[in-house]
Design a protein around this motif. Structure first.
Motif, short mmCIF file in Angstrom:
data_model
loop_
_atom_site.label_atom_id
_atom_site.label_comp_id
_atom_site.label_asym_id
_atom_site.label_seq_id
_atom_site.Cartn_x
_atom_site.Cartn_y
_atom_site.Cartn_z
N UNK A 41 0.84 -1.20 0.00
CA UNK A 41 0.00 0.00 0.00
C UNK A 41 0.87 1.25 0.00
N UNK A 42 2.10 1.14 -0.53
CA UNK A 42 3.01 2.29 -0.53
C UNK A 42 2.45 3.41 -1.41
N UNK A 43 2.51 4.63 -0.88
CA UNK A 43 2.05 5.78 -1.65
C UNK A 43 0.59 5.70 -2.03
N UNK A 44 -0.17 4.87 -1.32
CA UNK A 44 -1.57 4.62 -1.70
C UNK A 44 -2.54 5.01 -0.62
N UNK A 45 -3.67 4.32 -0.58
CA UNK A 45 -4.78 4.69 0.29
C UNK A 45 -4.95 3.75 1.45
N UNK A 46 -3.91 2.97 1.77
CA UNK A 46 -3.96 2.16 2.98
C UNK A 46 -4.36 0.72 2.78
N UNK A 47 -5.17 0.42 1.78
CA UNK A 47 -5.57 -0.97 1.53
C UNK A 47 -4.58 -1.62 0.57
N UNK A 48 -4.01 -2.77 0.94
CA UNK A 48 -3.06 -3.41 0.02
C UNK A 48 -3.74 -3.73 -1.30
N UNK A 49 -3.15 -3.24 -2.39
CA UNK A 49 -3.73 -3.45 -3.71
C UNK A 49 -2.67 -3.18 -4.76
N UNK A 50 -2.79 -3.85 -5.87
CA UNK A 50 -1.93 -3.58 -7.01
C UNK A 50 -2.64 -2.62 -7.95
N UNK A 51 -1.96 -1.52 -8.30
CA UNK A 51 -2.45 -0.67 -9.38
C UNK A 51 -1.66 -1.04 -10.62
N UNK A 52 -2.37 -1.54 -11.62
CA UNK A 52 -1.74 -2.01 -12.84
C UNK A 52 -2.22 -1.15 -14.01
N UNK A 53 -1.27 -0.70 -14.80
CA UNK A 53 -1.62 0.16 -15.93
C UNK A 53 -0.90 -0.35 -17.17
N UNK A 54 -1.58 -0.30 -18.29
CA UNK A 54 -0.97 -0.65 -19.58
C UNK A 54 -0.98 0.60 -20.45
N UNK A 55 0.18 0.95 -20.97
CA UNK A 55 0.28 2.10 -21.85
C UNK A 55 0.72 1.65 -23.24
N UNK A 56 0.03 2.19 -24.23
CA UNK A 56 0.36 1.92 -25.63
C UNK A 56 0.72 3.26 -26.25
N UNK A 57 1.98 3.39 -26.69
CA UNK A 57 2.41 4.66 -27.25
C UNK A 57 2.33 5.79 -26.23
N UNK A 58 2.52 5.46 -24.94
CA UNK A 58 2.51 6.45 -23.87
C UNK A 58 1.14 6.79 -23.33
N UNK A 59 0.07 6.23 -23.93
CA UNK A 59 -1.29 6.53 -23.47
C UNK A 59 -1.89 5.32 -22.77
N UNK A 60 -2.50 5.54 -21.58
CA UNK A 60 -3.13 4.41 -20.89
C UNK A 60 -4.29 3.84 -21.69
N UNK A 61 -4.36 2.52 -21.77
CA UNK A 61 -5.46 1.82 -22.44
C UNK A 61 -6.00 0.75 -21.49
N UNK A 62 -7.21 0.28 -21.76
CA UNK A 62 -7.81 -0.75 -20.92
C UNK A 62 -6.98 -2.03 -21.03
N UNK A 63 -6.39 -2.50 -19.93
CA UNK A 63 -5.51 -3.67 -20.04
C UNK A 63 -6.25 -4.99 -20.17
N UNK A 64 -7.56 -5.01 -19.90
CA UNK A 64 -8.24 -6.30 -19.80
C UNK A 64 -8.18 -7.14 -21.07
N UNK A 65 -8.43 -6.57 -22.26
CA UNK A 65 -8.33 -7.40 -23.47
C UNK A 65 -6.92 -7.97 -23.67
N UNK A 66 -5.92 -7.17 -23.29
CA UNK A 66 -4.51 -7.55 -23.45
C UNK A 66 -4.14 -8.65 -22.46
N UNK A 67 -4.69 -8.57 -21.25
CA UNK A 67 -4.35 -9.55 -20.21
C UNK A 67 -4.93 -10.91 -20.55
N UNK A 68 -6.07 -10.92 -21.21
CA UNK A 68 -6.75 -12.19 -21.46
C UNK A 68 -6.20 -12.98 -22.61
N UNK A 69 -5.28 -12.39 -23.37
CA UNK A 69 -4.81 -13.09 -24.58
C UNK A 69 -3.87 -14.23 -24.28
#
Length: 128
Positions: free
Chosen positions: A100-128
């Protein structure tokens, strides 16, 4: 939230905020926030090279992997980082642990996928 995880996902847990949703701290999510017990292993979503592994304001301990072809993935609010900048990782390799470093206290992973520097929805990419 719903349970998420499985093959390709960096961690199994409960989805607290999906792409575009409002996160507990009020910011708009540009990735996925997944609650999991502190210390849970976070795995690389795909092969690549670690380009950043240290503290970043707003993200806590964050690890960033460059996957080539314009794709990068971010793993934030970690308890510990298991790899350093310059390391090569394979899909599924342990790269960090949930915290929970630098976060809101609840242990959690913040995961982001960037394509060409722009955040995109990672779910379709994760499921492949």
């Amino acid at each position: 939230g719903p349970s998420v995880g499985g093959a390709g996902w960096p961690v199994d847990g409960r989805l607290l905020a999906g792409f575009g949703a409002t996160m507990p701290d009020g910011r708009k999510s540009q990735g996925l926030l997944v609650a999991a017990p502190a210390g849970t292993t976070v795995r690389a979503a795909a092969a690549g090279t670690v380009v950043y592994a240290e503290w970043m304001s707003g993200f806590g301990l964050i690890l960033i992997i460059d996957h080539g072809d314009g794709h990068m993935s971010l793993y934030a609010h970690s308890e510990t980082l298991l790899r350093g900048a310059g390391d090569t990782v394979a899909a599924g390799d342990p790269v960090a642990t949930v915290g929970s470093s630098g976060g809101h206290g609840q242990p959690a992973l913040y995961f982001e996928l960037r394509r060409g520097g722009k955040p995109v929805d990672p779910r379709p990419w994760l499921g492949r």
